[in-house]
Write a protein that holds these residues in place. Sequence first.
Motif, PDB file in Angstrom:
ATOM      1  N   SER A 429       0.834  -1.202   0.000  1.00  0.00           N
ATOM      2  CA  SER A 429       0.000   0.000   0.000  1.00  0.00           C
ATOM      3  C   SER A 429       0.866   1.248   0.000  1.00  0.00           C
ATOM      4  O   SER A 429       1.919   1.288   0.647  1.00  0.00           O
ATOM      5  CB  SER A 429      -0.917   0.015   1.228  1.00  0.00           C
ATOM      6  N   LEU A 431       0.470   5.634   0.365  1.00  0.00           N
ATOM      7  CA  LEU A 431      -0.428   6.716   0.775  1.00  0.00           C
ATOM      8  C   LEU A 431       0.316   8.031   0.662  1.00  0.00           C
ATOM      9  O   LEU A 431       1.472   8.145   1.099  1.00  0.00           O
ATOM     10  CB  LEU A 431      -0.914   6.504   2.204  1.00  0.00           C
ATOM     11  N   SER A 433      -0.492  12.222   1.331  1.00  0.00           N
ATOM     12  CA  SER A 433      -1.472  13.191   1.820  1.00  0.00           C
ATOM     13  C   SER A 433      -0.790  14.513   2.130  1.00  0.00           C
ATOM     14  O   SER A 433       0.404  14.557   2.439  1.00  0.00           O
ATOM     15  CB  SER A 433      -2.177  12.674   3.079  1.00  0.00           C
ATOM     16  N   GLN A 468      -5.761  13.440  -0.019  1.00  0.00           N
ATOM     17  CA  GLN A 468      -5.114  12.156   0.255  1.00  0.00           C
ATOM     18  C   GLN A 468      -5.411  11.149  -0.848  1.00  0.00           C
ATOM     19  O   GLN A 468      -6.544  11.043  -1.313  1.00  0.00           O
ATOM     20  CB  GLN A 468      -5.600  11.617   1.606  1.00  0.00           C
ATOM     21  N   GLN A 470      -4.670   6.993  -1.676  1.00  0.00           N
ATOM     22  CA  GLN A 470      -4.213   5.736  -1.117  1.00  0.00           C
ATOM     23  C   GLN A 470      -4.422   4.619  -2.139  1.00  0.00           C
ATOM     24  O   GLN A 470      -5.464   4.567  -2.810  1.00  0.00           O
ATOM     25  CB  GLN A 470      -4.968   5.415   0.173  1.00  0.00           C
ATOM     26  N   SER A 640     -10.069   0.528   3.091  1.00  0.00           N
ATOM     27  CA  SER A 640      -8.617   0.641   3.001  1.00  0.00           C
ATOM     28  C   SER A 640      -7.933  -0.423   3.852  1.00  0.00           C
ATOM     29  O   SER A 640      -6.777  -0.776   3.606  1.00  0.00           O
ATOM     30  CB  SER A 640      -8.156   2.043   3.422  1.00  0.00           C
TER      31      SER A 640
END
Length: 946
Positions: A429, A431, A433, A468, A470, A640
């Motif tokens: 994963s 991410l 932001s 953000q 993801q 998520s």
Amino acid sequence: MLRRFLFIAFLFLAHAGFAQQARTVSGIVKDTTGAALPGSTVKLIMANDSVTSVTNATGAFSFANIKATAFTLHITSIGFQGIRNQYNGGESALGTFTLKNESTLLGAVVVNAVIPVKIKGDTTEFSASAYKVRDGAPAEDMLRKLPGVDVDKSGNVTAQGKSVTKVRVNGKDFFGGDLKTATQNLPANIIQNMQLIDDYGDQANLTGVKTGEPEKILNITIRPDKNYGYFGQATLGDGSDAQNALVGNGEANRYVASGSLFSFNGDRQIAGLANFNNTNSSLFSFGSGGPRGGGPGGGGGRQGGANTTASSDGITIARSLGLNYRDQWGKKISAYGSYSFSDNTVNTLSSTTQTNISTTSPSVNSLSNNQTDGRINHRFNFNIEYKIDTMNYLKFIPSFSYAGVNTDLSQTSSLVRNGSVANDYSLLSTLNSSAPNVGGNVLYNHKFNNKGRNFSINASAGSTRLTQTQNPVYNYTAGTASAPLDQLISTRVKLDSVGTTLSYLEPLSKRSFLELNYAYHYAHTTSDKSTDTLTTAGTRNRYSLLSNDYEFNFITNRVGLNYRFIESKYNYTLGLAVQPSLLTGNSPSTRVNTRISTLNFAPTARFIYNASRSQSFSFNYNGASNQPTYSTLQPVIDFSNALYPTQGNADLKPEFNNNVSLRYNKFDFQSGNVFFTNLSFTKTDNKIVANTINYPTTYTPNSKLAGTILTQYLNADGFYSAQGGYSFAKPWQQRRYTLMFNGNVSYNNNISYISNVAPTTYAMTTQKNIGKSLTFTQGTKFRTDITDIIDAELNASYSITKTNNSLTQNNINNNFRTFALGLTGKNYFGPTWTLSYDFTRSMYYGYTGSTNPNILNTYIEKKFLKQNVGSLRLSAFDLFNQNTGFSNTATSSYVTETQSNRLGRYFLLTFTLRLQNFAGGKRPTPPRDGGGQPPFGGMGGLGSMN
């Protein structure tokens, strides 16, 4: 190791018992009216020695273990003429001494001792001269010696049972109130005193009517003789990580480069800080984007000392810069503010075992994480105070902050339910932001000609944006694929808020006042969430069930009336407030419309009794509402996390907290004993709690929920919590030795709901779970502090955390215990050599797979150059290479145990150059060095800290 530890403890205790028995010399000090004079200085002078004491609340004093038959007694008290008497017959009971009023200036009175602690109302003041530290030590070293104050390995401060959240220097915020920035970088010997204050805000400080829950802050006052001059320090260090160098894994080199400069020129104060290292140390705290803990290599006097064990999880590469400014712009305007920046990279390896509570399908989830976070933070705030005239005051505070996070996560997960593997996957994963935040606050206060009549208004506004993205990608090896395999989740949140508070104070008499106040707050939140999934053709399609546009408004109005009465020894406030609130929201995509109104009555009661200069009691009650957050209101499922999706509830009501607190403080002038105790209780109506829903792996109505544990949110009554704590310190032989006891206990009655979906009928049953959680900690410390010889502490603590759930399960371990022994100190060999050691033995009980680490940090330091401005330090950290993090979380829905990597054994060689020049109450005249040029950029010559 244990034998060595006990042997050292024996030496400490044996050294403390060398004193021989002898007679006690005592007396009483009063004024000409017969009233006692507490806090008077009494000095007993013998042929080869002298001892000093201060009188207690009744004016009495005593000196134990006096063997001399001939001595001189010198008694002084501010505002009174001193007395000097001689004795030659071995007298013991000296009777009463009467001091006459002093008609000369106070400057003519010679004070030979200080009062270590002063207590008045919301403020406890500690005199810095009573808690001496070594030349060059940071403020944190002095803070560790204060009774009732605890400083953990990461530099976090707890005082009188509450966390200290903000710091000020001479009454003004320092680096935005960032606590560790001040305590770890300000030199201790420029400090006059340290104050621990229960702060109710600027408006309350102006009006005197204090309501609500106070914030515990630390105020550091600079010595007047240090008002002109500078202090500068620079540290360079390099070392090796022995373990990584041996196995060729990770960063094998450890380094630190830090610098600080404090310039004082009367009202103008400027501070600059910089720190670059890979030893888990950052200058500033930015909430979740802040430092991972106070590791070695910090700025100021820390230099990576042995008392800076890396107790934070993960390995951090930190880059930090900051500037603090304060000045007086003319006679009426004062300005102060700061800018802070950090760019940190944190790598964390962790393994977690989570046991989920369920009466029908309990499960255990084993997780393994490898996570790297890149965090960039900016913070700017400024304060302008304008004293228009004696009747009008204006303060303006603009602020800006920015938090950016880039995360890469690799995870493996295995869920075992009812003895078999229900779900197994690996996750990659990313991410990204960013969250800028801009705001401002204006405070205006007007005093009327009628003494005591006052009007003030405090207005604020702020705007936050969160963007953000993801991208979680799952690879299932067992069980049903719940979440989409490849998601791209885009979230845009906007929060705008405004608020104002009005206060009008009307005097009813010389001692009583009536306050009418009104507060308004409006918050508007919009959220656009889009989830795109990857198709087999390699394109992305919008997933409507996981996408949503949602907005909500939260409005509160509060009207209150308070009565305040002030006497010389006590004051109290009684009041009542009415607070209606309105929550509205709508979601076009899900057709959810929300409109919830509530009405709460909030009484206020506050009482302070100052029995004397050394004794204080306070009681405080207040009530306040707490609005739901965006994540608890958002009605769309967030996948998520594949095993633990979440879904908000748009029908949530605001929480309402009822808070009660008690505090009692006492200091004995004669013995120096200090005692603090506090109690608090909170009851929450409409508590926002979790409802965890366990879905079977065969759930077909929504296959994405099959095998998952969905968390939703509900309001519930019945939540309450209670906390209590105490601290007692007993010093003797002029604080060369101090024995301290401290304890804390907390009890929480948590509420949650556990829901189970039947495998075949899909019928849902919901049960209320009450989780009763008890945490108890008891600690003991023994300090010895002999100036320029030894400064050391033996400590021991025992902690219990136990949780009982009404929905019981035999397979959940909810009893965790920790026992810790420690020895921390410094031995000084002459003015230039220092040996430092910090040893901790931790024993964990109830943790799965835990070890009992021995952590030893040590260094040896040599000072050199003219006036010892240079120092060379060889440090060794975690010599036994056993530094591992263990933690547990127990809720009414689950219990987790986590083990994390921490900074292991490494060695560091650092060189520090410390430059300073102070000139008291006048501007300094810089001395010249051998080459005729003022060093350090023309700011003055070298000097030693006094």
